[in-house]
Design a protein around this motif. Structure first.
Motif, PDB file in Angstrom:
ATOM      1  N   GLN A   1      58.120  25.607  28.543  1.00 16.46           N
ATOM      2  CA  GLN A   1      57.508  25.366  27.127  1.00 16.46           C
ATOM      3  C   GLN A   1      57.224  24.018  26.879  1.00 16.46           C
ATOM      4  OE1 GLN A   1      56.296  27.404  25.079  1.00 16.46           O
ATOM      5  NE2 GLN A   1      57.153  29.064  24.982  1.00 16.46           N
ATOM      6  N   VAL A   2      56.169  23.736  26.116  1.00 13.18           N
ATOM      7  CA  VAL A   2      55.631  22.134  25.827  1.00 13.18           C
ATOM      8  C   VAL A   2      55.765  22.331  24.425  1.00 13.18           C
ATOM      9  CG1 VAL A   2      53.795  20.948  25.645  1.00 13.18           C
ATOM     10  CG2 VAL A   2      54.239  22.113  27.908  1.00 13.18           C
ATOM     11  N   GLN A   3      56.303  21.069  23.920  1.00 14.60           N
ATOM     12  CA  GLN A   3      56.423  20.900  22.433  1.00 14.60           C
ATOM     13  C   GLN A   3      55.400  19.683  22.174  1.00 14.60           C
ATOM     14  OE1 GLN A   3      59.452  21.066  24.212  1.00 14.60           O
ATOM     15  NE2 GLN A   3      59.240  23.516  23.872  1.00 14.60           N
ATOM     16  N   LEU A   4      54.889  19.768  21.006  1.00 14.68           N
ATOM     17  CA  LEU A   4      53.694  18.781  20.546  1.00 14.68           C
ATOM     18  C   LEU A   4      54.176  18.485  19.457  1.00 14.68           C
ATOM     19  CD1 LEU A   4      50.584  20.387  21.849  1.00 14.68           C
ATOM     20  CD2 LEU A   4      51.844  18.596  23.088  1.00 14.68           C
ATOM     21  N   VAL A   5      54.350  16.971  18.726  1.00 13.20           N
ATOM     22  CA  VAL A   5      54.511  16.569  17.395  1.00 13.20           C
ATOM     23  C   VAL A   5      53.383  15.666  17.260  1.00 13.20           C
ATOM     24  CG1 VAL A   5      56.293  15.438  15.986  1.00 13.20           C
ATOM     25  CG2 VAL A   5      57.067  17.116  17.704  1.00 13.20           C
ATOM     26  N   GLU A   6      52.671  15.675  16.090  1.00 20.71           N
ATOM     27  CA  GLU A   6      51.643  14.963  15.648  1.00 20.71           C
ATOM     28  C   GLU A   6      52.051  14.009  14.693  1.00 20.71           C
ATOM     29  OE1 GLU A   6      49.384  19.012  16.201  1.00 20.71           O
ATOM     30  OE2 GLU A   6      51.292  18.540  15.219  1.00 20.71           O
ATOM     31  N   SER A   7      51.237  12.801  14.452  1.00 17.83           N
ATOM     32  CA  SER A   7      51.916  11.984  13.444  1.00 17.83           C
ATOM     33  C   SER A   7      50.548  10.983  13.234  1.00 17.83           C
ATOM     34  CB  SER A   7      53.063  10.949  13.727  1.00 17.83           C
ATOM     35  OG  SER A   7      52.616  10.277  14.832  1.00 17.83           O
ATOM     36  N   GLY A   8      50.674  10.451  12.076  1.00 19.06           N
ATOM     37  CA  GLY A   8      49.444   9.236  11.781  1.00 19.06           C
ATOM     38  C   GLY A   8      48.411   9.811  10.815  1.00 19.06           C
ATOM     39  N   GLY A   9      48.539  11.068  10.371  1.00 19.57           N
ATOM     40  CA  GLY A   9      47.637  11.443   8.999  1.00 19.57           C
ATOM     41  C   GLY A   9      47.883  10.750   7.917  1.00 19.57           C
ATOM     42  N   GLY A  10      47.056  11.150   6.959  1.00 22.91           N
ATOM     43  CA  GLY A  10      47.122  10.417   5.827  1.00 22.91           C
ATOM     44  C   GLY A  10      45.831  10.483   5.072  1.00 22.91           C
ATOM     45  N   LEU A  11      45.849   9.588   3.774  1.00 23.28           N
ATOM     46  CA  LEU A  11      44.533   9.469   2.883  1.00 23.28           C
ATOM     47  C   LEU A  11      43.927   7.977   3.250  1.00 23.28           C
ATOM     48  CD1 LEU A  11      42.804  10.417   0.517  1.00 23.28           C
ATOM     49  CD2 LEU A  11      44.893   9.122  -0.857  1.00 23.28           C
ATOM     50  N   VAL A  12      42.471   8.213   3.557  1.00 17.80           N
ATOM     51  CA  VAL A  12      41.888   7.024   3.677  1.00 17.80           C
ATOM     52  C   VAL A  12      40.418   7.050   3.113  1.00 17.80           C
ATOM     53  CG1 VAL A  12      41.153   8.059   5.770  1.00 17.80           C
ATOM     54  CG2 VAL A  12      41.226   5.466   5.503  1.00 17.80           C
ATOM     55  N   GLN A  13      40.024   5.928   2.718  1.00  9.41           N
ATOM     56  CA  GLN A  13      38.580   5.956   1.913  1.00  9.41           C
ATOM     57  C   GLN A  13      37.186   6.251   3.148  1.00  9.41           C
ATOM     58  OE1 GLN A  13      38.379   2.355  -0.233  1.00  9.41           O
ATOM     59  NE2 GLN A  13      39.079   3.310  -2.235  1.00  9.41           N
ATOM     60  N   ALA A  14      36.238   6.739   2.642  1.00 11.02           N
ATOM     61  CA  ALA A  14      35.378   6.715   3.631  1.00 11.02           C
ATOM     62  C   ALA A  14      34.824   5.439   4.332  1.00 11.02           C
ATOM     63  CB  ALA A  14      34.190   7.423   3.014  1.00 11.02           C
ATOM     64  N   GLY A  15      34.561   5.370   5.469  1.00 12.30           N
ATOM     65  CA  GLY A  15      34.522   4.004   6.398  1.00 12.30           C
ATOM     66  C   GLY A  15      35.676   3.597   6.787  1.00 12.30           C
ATOM     67  N   GLY A  16      36.738   4.139   6.637  1.00  8.83           N
ATOM     68  CA  GLY A  16      38.150   3.439   6.934  1.00  8.83           C
ATOM     69  C   GLY A  16      38.432   4.071   8.344  1.00  8.83           C
ATOM     70  N   SER A  17      39.629   3.801   8.813  1.00  8.77           N
ATOM     71  CA  SER A  17      39.945   4.133  10.240  1.00  8.77           C
ATOM     72  C   SER A  17      41.480   4.943  10.116  1.00  8.77           C
ATOM     73  CB  SER A  17      39.886   3.007  11.043  1.00  8.77           C
ATOM     74  OG  SER A  17      38.887   2.508  11.148  1.00  8.77           O
ATOM     75  N   LEU A  18      41.998   5.741  11.010  1.00 11.67           N
ATOM     76  CA  LEU A  18      43.127   6.279  11.173  1.00 11.67           C
ATOM     77  C   LEU A  18      43.167   6.332  12.572  1.00 11.67           C
ATOM     78  CD1 LEU A  18      43.670   9.164   8.432  1.00 11.67           C
ATOM     79  CD2 LEU A  18      45.020   6.950   8.591  1.00 11.67           C
ATOM     80  N   THR A  19      44.528   6.304  13.099  1.00  6.41           N
ATOM     81  CA  THR A  19      44.862   6.775  14.421  1.00  6.41           C
ATOM     82  C   THR A  19      46.017   7.870  14.387  1.00  6.41           C
ATOM     83  OG1 THR A  19      44.461   4.542  15.389  1.00  6.41           O
ATOM     84  CG2 THR A  19      45.795   5.993  16.739  1.00  6.41           C
ATOM     85  N   LEU A  20      45.754   8.915  15.200  1.00  7.41           N
ATOM     86  CA  LEU A  20      46.549  10.037  15.282  1.00  7.41           C
ATOM     87  C   LEU A  20      47.271  10.037  16.672  1.00  7.41           C
ATOM     88  CD1 LEU A  20      44.541  12.987  14.014  1.00  7.41           C
ATOM     89  CD2 LEU A  20      45.908  11.493  12.544  1.00  7.41           C
ATOM     90  N   SER A  21      48.546  10.324  16.657  1.00  6.07           N
ATOM     91  CA  SER A  21      49.474  10.158  17.797  1.00  6.07           C
ATOM     92  C   SER A  21      49.947  11.841  18.003  1.00  6.07           C
ATOM     93  CB  SER A  21      50.465   9.171  18.012  1.00  6.07           C
ATOM     94  OG  SER A  21      50.154   7.887  17.572  1.00  6.07           O
ATOM     95  N   CYS A  22      50.227  11.994  19.264  1.00  9.91           N
ATOM     96  CA  CYS A  22      50.769  13.526  19.570  1.00  9.91           C
ATOM     97  C   CYS A  22      51.526  13.138  20.937  1.00  9.91           C
ATOM     98  CB  CYS A  22      49.720  14.329  20.000  1.00  9.91           C
ATOM     99  SG  CYS A  22      50.376  15.860  20.662  1.00  9.91           S
ATOM    100  N   VAL A  23      52.659  13.363  20.754  1.00 12.44           N
ATOM    101  CA  VAL A  23      53.890  13.327  21.683  1.00 12.44           C
ATOM    102  C   VAL A  23      54.296  14.635  22.257  1.00 12.44           C
ATOM    103  CG1 VAL A  23      56.108  12.277  22.477  1.00 12.44           C
ATOM    104  CG2 VAL A  23      54.992  11.248  20.412  1.00 12.44           C
ATOM    105  N   ALA A  24      54.172  14.689  23.526  1.00 16.78           N
ATOM    106  CA  ALA A  24      54.519  15.956  24.260  1.00 16.78           C
ATOM    107  C   ALA A  24      55.966  15.778  24.865  1.00 16.78           C
ATOM    108  CB  ALA A  24      53.534  16.147  25.300  1.00 16.78           C
TER     109      ALA A  24
END
Length: 116
Positions: A1-24
Motif C-alpha cells: 500500500q501507498v499512503q500520500l499526504v498533501e500540504s501547502g494549499g491555501g488562499l492566494v490572490q490572483a497572480g500569486g504563487s503556491l507550492t504544494l507538497s505530497c509525501v509518499a
C-alpha cells in the motif's frame, strides 16, 4: 500500500504563487508515476501534471508555463509549484501515485482558493 499526504494549499490572490507538497510512504519502491489532479465544485477531477520515475513530465494545457511539477526521490516527495494563479485554478488538489503493478493511490486533497 501507498499512503500520500498533501500540504501547502491555501488562499492566494490572483497572480500569486503556491507550492504544494505530497509525501509518499509505505510501498514507495513500487511507485512509478506521481502527479497532481484537481477537482473544482461541480466539475470532474482533472489531470494537472504528472511526473514519471525517469523524469518525464506531462501538463494540462491550462497550466503549461505556469505550473511546474518536480520530484525528490530521496524525500519521497512530489511538488507542484504554481505561479501566476488564476481564479479558475481554485479547486481541491489531489496527489496521485501509480505503482508498477498498475494500482492507483490518492491523497486526501488540499484546498487551493484563488481570489480575483
Amino acid at each position: 500500500q501507498v499512503q500520500l499526504v498533501e500540504s501547502g494549499g491555501g488562499l492566494v490572490q490572483a497572480g500569486g504563487s503556491l507550492t504544494l507538497s505530497c509525501v509518499a510512504s509505505g510501498s514507495i519502491f513500487s511507485i512509478n508515476a506521481m502527479g497532481w489532479y484537481r477537482q473544482a465544485p461541480g466539475k470532474q477531477r482533472e489531470l494537472v501534471a504528472t511526473i514519471e520515475s525517469v523524469g518525464f513530465r506531462n501538463y494540462a494545457e491550462s497550466v503549461k508555463g505556469r505550473f511546474t511539477i518536480s520530484r525528490d526521490n530521496a524525500k519521497n516527495t512530489v511538488y507542484l509549484q504554481m505561479n501566476n494563479l488564476k481564479a479558475e485554478d481554485t479547486a481541491v488538489y489531489y496527489c496521485n501515485a501509480v505503482t508498477n503493478r498498475g494500482t492507483t493511490h490518492w491523497g486526501q486533497g488540499t484546498q487551493v482558493t484563488v481570489s480575483s
